[in-house]
Write an enzyme that holds these catalytic residues in place. Structure first.
Site, PDB file in Angstrom:
ATOM      1  N   CYS A   2     -13.054  26.614  27.513  1.00 22.07           N
ATOM      2  CA  CYS A   2     -12.805  28.023  27.840  1.00 22.07           C
ATOM      3  C   CYS A   2     -11.390  28.236  28.375  1.00 22.07           C
ATOM      4  O   CYS A   2     -10.825  27.366  29.027  1.00 22.07           O
ATOM      5  CB  CYS A   2     -13.780  28.484  28.913  1.00 22.07           C
ATOM      6  N   ARG A  27      -7.217  25.987  22.829  1.00 23.30           N
ATOM      7  CA  ARG A  27      -8.234  25.236  23.576  1.00 23.30           C
ATOM      8  C   ARG A  27      -9.581  25.220  22.847  1.00 23.30           C
ATOM      9  O   ARG A  27     -10.455  24.451  23.182  1.00 23.30           O
ATOM     10  CB  ARG A  27      -8.419  25.861  24.969  1.00 23.30           C
ATOM     11  N   TRP A  74     -16.012  28.829  25.062  1.00 24.21           N
ATOM     12  CA  TRP A  74     -16.463  27.717  24.212  1.00 24.21           C
ATOM     13  C   TRP A  74     -17.868  27.412  24.696  1.00 24.21           C
ATOM     14  O   TRP A  74     -18.057  26.933  25.818  1.00 24.21           O
ATOM     15  CB  TRP A  74     -15.514  26.532  24.412  1.00 24.21           C
ATOM     16  N   ASN A  98     -15.225  28.712  33.738  1.00 22.00           N
ATOM     17  CA  ASN A  98     -15.046  27.565  32.841  1.00 22.00           C
ATOM     18  C   ASN A  98     -15.756  26.388  33.478  1.00 22.00           C
ATOM     19  O   ASN A  98     -15.615  26.161  34.681  1.00 22.00           O
ATOM     20  CB  ASN A  98     -13.541  27.265  32.690  1.00 22.00           C
ATOM     21  N   GLY A  99     -16.552  25.651  32.709  1.00 19.99           N
ATOM     22  CA  GLY A  99     -17.252  24.492  33.266  1.00 19.99           C
ATOM     23  C   GLY A  99     -18.750  24.694  33.218  1.00 19.99           C
ATOM     24  O   GLY A  99     -19.254  25.535  32.478  1.00 19.99           O
ATOM     25  N   GLU A 500      -6.946   6.448  13.548  1.00 18.68           N
ATOM     26  CA  GLU A 500      -6.343   7.758  13.823  1.00 18.68           C
ATOM     27  C   GLU A 500      -6.222   8.580  12.532  1.00 18.68           C
ATOM     28  O   GLU A 500      -6.484   9.783  12.516  1.00 18.68           O
ATOM     29  CB  GLU A 500      -4.975   7.551  14.493  1.00 18.68           C
ATOM     30  N   LYS A 504      -7.944  12.225  11.882  1.00 20.81           N
ATOM     31  CA  LYS A 504      -7.208  13.436  11.485  1.00 20.81           C
ATOM     32  C   LYS A 504      -7.898  14.093  10.285  1.00 20.81           C
ATOM     33  O   LYS A 504      -8.025  15.308  10.228  1.00 20.81           O
ATOM     34  CB  LYS A 504      -5.743  13.110  11.127  1.00 20.81           C
ATOM     35  N   GLU A 507     -11.148  15.766  11.517  1.00 10.58           N
ATOM     36  CA  GLU A 507     -10.898  16.948  12.346  1.00 10.58           C
ATOM     37  C   GLU A 507     -10.407  18.130  11.530  1.00 10.58           C
ATOM     38  O   GLU A 507     -10.789  19.262  11.780  1.00 10.58           O
ATOM     39  CB  GLU A 507      -9.812  16.644  13.389  1.00 10.58           C
ATOM     40  N   HIS A 523     -18.006  -7.161   6.019  1.00 12.55           N
ATOM     41  CA  HIS A 523     -19.200  -7.164   6.874  1.00 12.55           C
ATOM     42  C   HIS A 523     -19.995  -5.870   6.763  1.00 12.55           C
ATOM     43  O   HIS A 523     -20.742  -5.531   7.672  1.00 12.55           O
ATOM     44  CB  HIS A 523     -18.795  -7.449   8.330  1.00 12.55           C
ATOM     45  N   LYS A 622      -9.055  21.822  22.591  1.00 15.78           N
ATOM     46  CA  LYS A 622      -7.851  21.042  22.869  1.00 15.78           C
ATOM     47  C   LYS A 622      -8.032  20.168  24.092  1.00 15.78           C
ATOM     48  O   LYS A 622      -7.663  19.002  24.101  1.00 15.78           O
ATOM     49  CB  LYS A 622      -6.653  21.973  23.064  1.00 15.78           C
TER      50      LYS A 622
HETATM   51  C1  AGP Z   1      -7.040  14.630  18.879  1.00 22.88           C
HETATM   52  O1  AGP Z   1      -6.660  15.079  17.626  1.00 22.88           O
HETATM   53  C2  AGP Z   1      -8.296  15.158  19.365  1.00 22.88           C
HETATM   54  N1  AGP Z   1      -8.366  16.573  19.325  1.00 22.88           N
HETATM   55  C3  AGP Z   1      -8.975  14.489  20.533  1.00 22.88           C
HETATM   56  O2  AGP Z   1      -9.505  13.302  20.045  1.00 22.88           O
HETATM   57  C4  AGP Z   1      -8.151  14.200  21.801  1.00 22.88           C
HETATM   58  O3  AGP Z   1      -7.221  13.185  21.546  1.00 22.88           O
HETATM   59  C5  AGP Z   1      -9.110  13.772  22.928  1.00 22.88           C
HETATM   60  O4  AGP Z   1      -9.965  14.845  23.228  1.00 22.88           O
HETATM   61  C6  AGP Z   1      -8.386  13.323  24.183  1.00 22.88           C
HETATM   62  O5  AGP Z   1      -7.606  14.334  24.732  1.00 22.88           O
HETATM   63  P1  AGP Z   1      -6.548  14.046  25.863  1.00 22.88           P
HETATM   64  O6  AGP Z   1      -5.505  13.149  25.277  1.00 22.88           O
HETATM   65  O7  AGP Z   1      -6.020  15.385  26.269  1.00 22.88           O
HETATM   66  O8  AGP Z   1      -7.276  13.349  26.987  1.00 22.88           O
END
Ligand code: AGP
Length: 627
Positions: A2, A27, A74, A98-99, A500, A504, A507, A523, A622
């Site tokens: 949020c 976010r 969110w 938020n939370g 990674e 990507k 995501e 394996h 985010k």
């Molecule tokens: C990255 O593309 C992601 N959105 C996610 O995995 C992110 O790296 C993860 O939530 C950790 O975030 P931070 O580095 O702000 O702790």
């Protein structure tokens, strides 16, 4: 997660709030709303979906007033809907939250038993009811909030508006970030400075369990028991310009293209001619946050050496992309500093009752510095007596403030939800960290240090070269649409880079992709391989190369479609791959930074080709400030 914006002052609150919320879109959110006190009444409007939907709803209304709050939600408790969107109102009290309120069932039952009319499924609305009850008794908003806090458990931040007291906002933080922006005759509160940079560069960061009372010309800080607190403000030099797209189609594309510059910014201050100085870490400096900009760097480097000399092992803890960066660091530190390294996902570490031996350095990596699990992990590590070091991008974030030592990515604001420039800046600073640590432990020969520093200095221009090949990555991305799945593989540091790359693609383009250590292929994953499976091989010319080539041959024999990324004009790879993408030749420590860039670009192009929301992929946030 949020996003919150609150404003009081002479500007039209609707404009400040909407512009602030726009900056917090990164976010992640599913609905939005705002509330403004106008002619003694609270005008509250909410909408499902993107901010544009809220904007459409409010644009033909007349907006006056001088105080208001806004929110992007969110969903946690209650489905995404207009009814569950914030702000929530109970009698004259309106709030954004938020939370998570953990004891919300019990509160709800209590309120229902008293005949309260509860209009949403959220935990947030209940807090508005509780504050309204207390306000009716004490007729003072801050005292009412104070009286409600002991009734709530969980991790949450709130900002409260009161119809009967229209010249103040009360905010409380315990977990999710809140920052106060200071202006002349106006004040602001938000989840992130990015929402306020346009208006001020003077901020006060709230610590957990602090209340702030904002009036147009005054800001007062209190403990949750009402005891006044003095805190100096911090001046930030992120300009509003840095948070704009600057002509790129998406923030993510802009951020990918910024990488040569951000990687340089991450390391340059630690490079002195052809050697590394691991300075500005501020280990155990009580006044670090006040003195950070004027620190005596030579003295700080001496201090870092003294502190790290006693360290016998390193734990690295992080989530998501930051976790993959930590995996790369394990290879760096073991080889260069000859120190044992354990690496952990924060959400596992925090609940596992981990054994942390004496003389352990626990390092957290977090772009936002606010990730709930990483924050809990660093707290736990401190409780268990470890020395802690935070590597983050957002200065003064919660994790940064808790740690004993501090390193920064210096990547500038990252708006695209999928992390790109923060990842490469992290890898760059982890290069420096490993070299610095190697020097301290006398395991790094001077000649090797000089060569690796030279390679770090050459890195930005090699990154420019990778970026200039973008049309090839775009063409490669076009061919990927019809595959049923993707396996990204590599060995050594290329293994976390493969993970990674797969992340990507998941995501951004919503494809099923897995990142694997190439040696693990036999394996299990080899069973997946046929002509509808695309295999992305990260295969630089390092000492794993021959082994990786054997893996490619195995994939070829089973009809898998191979895209390989290699060092320079690698004829061997070209021969055995369906597509070959050349990356400038570099050393083993900078290779991961170069090889991840095409993977970012391919995911970006595929996502935009498919018409997805590149900067705000579905379901993602985010900064993950709740579990
Ligand atoms: C990255 O593309 C992601 N959105 C996610 O995995 C992110 O790296 C993860 O939530 C950790 O975030 P931070 O580095 O702000 O702790």
């Amino acid at each position: 997660m949020c996003g919150i914006v609150g404003y009081l002052g002479p500007l039209n609150p609707k404009d400040v709030i909407m512009q602030g919320l726009k900056k917090l879109e990164y976010r992640g959110y599913d609905s939005a709303g705002l509330a403004i006190i106008q002619d003694g009444h609270t005008k509250l409007i909410r909408a499902m979906g993107k901010l544009q939907a809220l904007d459409d709803k409010i644009k033909n209304e007349s907006w006056t007033g001088h105080i208001g709050i806004g929110h992007t939600r969110w969903a946690t408790h209650g489905v995404p809907s207009e009814r569950n969107a914030h702000p929530h109102k109970a009698r004259g009290i309106t709030l954004v939250h938020n939370g998570i309120i953990e004891n919300y069932h019990e509160i709800k039952e209590r309120l229902l038993a008293k005949g309260a009319h509860i209009a949403s499924d959220t935990d947030s609305e209940l807090v508005a009811h509780l504050i309204a009850e207390e306000y009716e008794k004490v007729k003072d908003l801050k005292s009412a909030v104070e009286r409600v806090l002991p009734q709530l458990t969980g991790a949450f931040s709130i900002v409260v508006l009161c119809e009967q007291s229209p010249n103040e906002l009360i905010a409380f933080k315990d977990g999710p970030p809140l920052v106060v922006g200071l202006g002349k005759g106006e004040n602001f509160v938000a989840s992130d400075v990015q929402a306020l940079i346009k208006y001020t560069n003077e901020f006060i960061y709230l610590n957990d369990r602090e209340i702030v009372k904002l009036e147009p010309s005054k800001v007062q800080l209190f403990s949750s028991h009402g005891v006044a607190i003095e805190r100096k403000s911090v001046t930030l030099n992120w300009s509003a310009e840095l948070t704009e797209k600057q002509g790129f189609a998406h923030f993510m594309l802009k951020e990918i293209h910024e990488q040569p510059r951000t990687v340089a910014a991450a390391v340059n201050s630690h490079l002195v001619e052809n050697s590394v100085r691991l300075d500005r870490v501020g280990f155990n400096d009580q006044n670090y946050f006040e003195n950070r900009e004027t620190l005596d760097v030579e003295k700080d480097w001496q201090n870092t050496q003294k502190v790290l000399q006693g360290v016998e092992r390193v734990f690295i803890i992080a989530c998501g992309t930051s976790f993959y960066a930590g995996n790369v660091a394990k290879y760096f530190l073991e080889k260069i500093a000859k120190i044992p390294v354990e690496i952990d996902i924060a959400s596992e570490f925090r609940y596992r009752d981990p054994v942390i031996p004496k003389n352990t350095l626990v390092m957290t990596i977090s772009q936002s510095g606010e990730t709930a699990d990483t924050l809990a992990a660093i707290r736990l590590a401190k409780e268990k007596g470890a020395l802690t070091l935070s590597l983050c991008n957002v200065k003064n974030s919660s994790i940064d403030r808790i740690a004993d030592g501090h390193l920064y990515m210096n990547a500038g604001p990252e708006i695209g939800v999928a992390s790109t420039k923060a990842f490469t800046a992290t890898l760059a600073i982890l290069n420096v960290f490993a070299l610095g640590f190697g020097k301290i432990r006398k395991s790094l020969p001077v000649k090797e240090e000089q060569e690796l520093v030279a390679s770090l200095r050459a890195l930005p221009s090699k990154m420019e070269v990778v970026l200039s090949y973008d049309k090839y990555f775009q063409a490669a991305a076009k061919t990927l649409k019809d595959f049923k799945g993707f396996l990204f593989m590599g060995r050594g540091t290329s293994y976390p880079i493969a993970m990674e790359g797969a992340l990507k693609l998941k995501e951004l383009a919503y494809f099923h992709a897995e990142g694997y250590a190439a040696g693990e292929m036999k394996h299990g994953p080899i069973a997946l391989i046929d002509e509808r499976m695309a295999i992305v091989m990260v295969a630089p010319r390092d000492h794993y190369f021959e082994k990786t080539v054997s893996n490619i041959e195995e994939v070829r024999a089973r009809g898998g479609y191979i895209i390989s990324l290699g060092s320079g004009d690698d004829q061997a790879l070209k021969r055995i791959s369906k597509q070959y993408l050349p990356i400038p030749v570099s050393d083993w420590m900078t290779n991961p930074i170069l090889f991840v860039v095409p993977l970012q670009l391919m995911a970006y192009h595929l996502s935009s080709e498919l018409g997805y929301d590149v900067d705000q992929p579905r379901n993602l946030a985010k900064s993950v400030t709740v579990e």
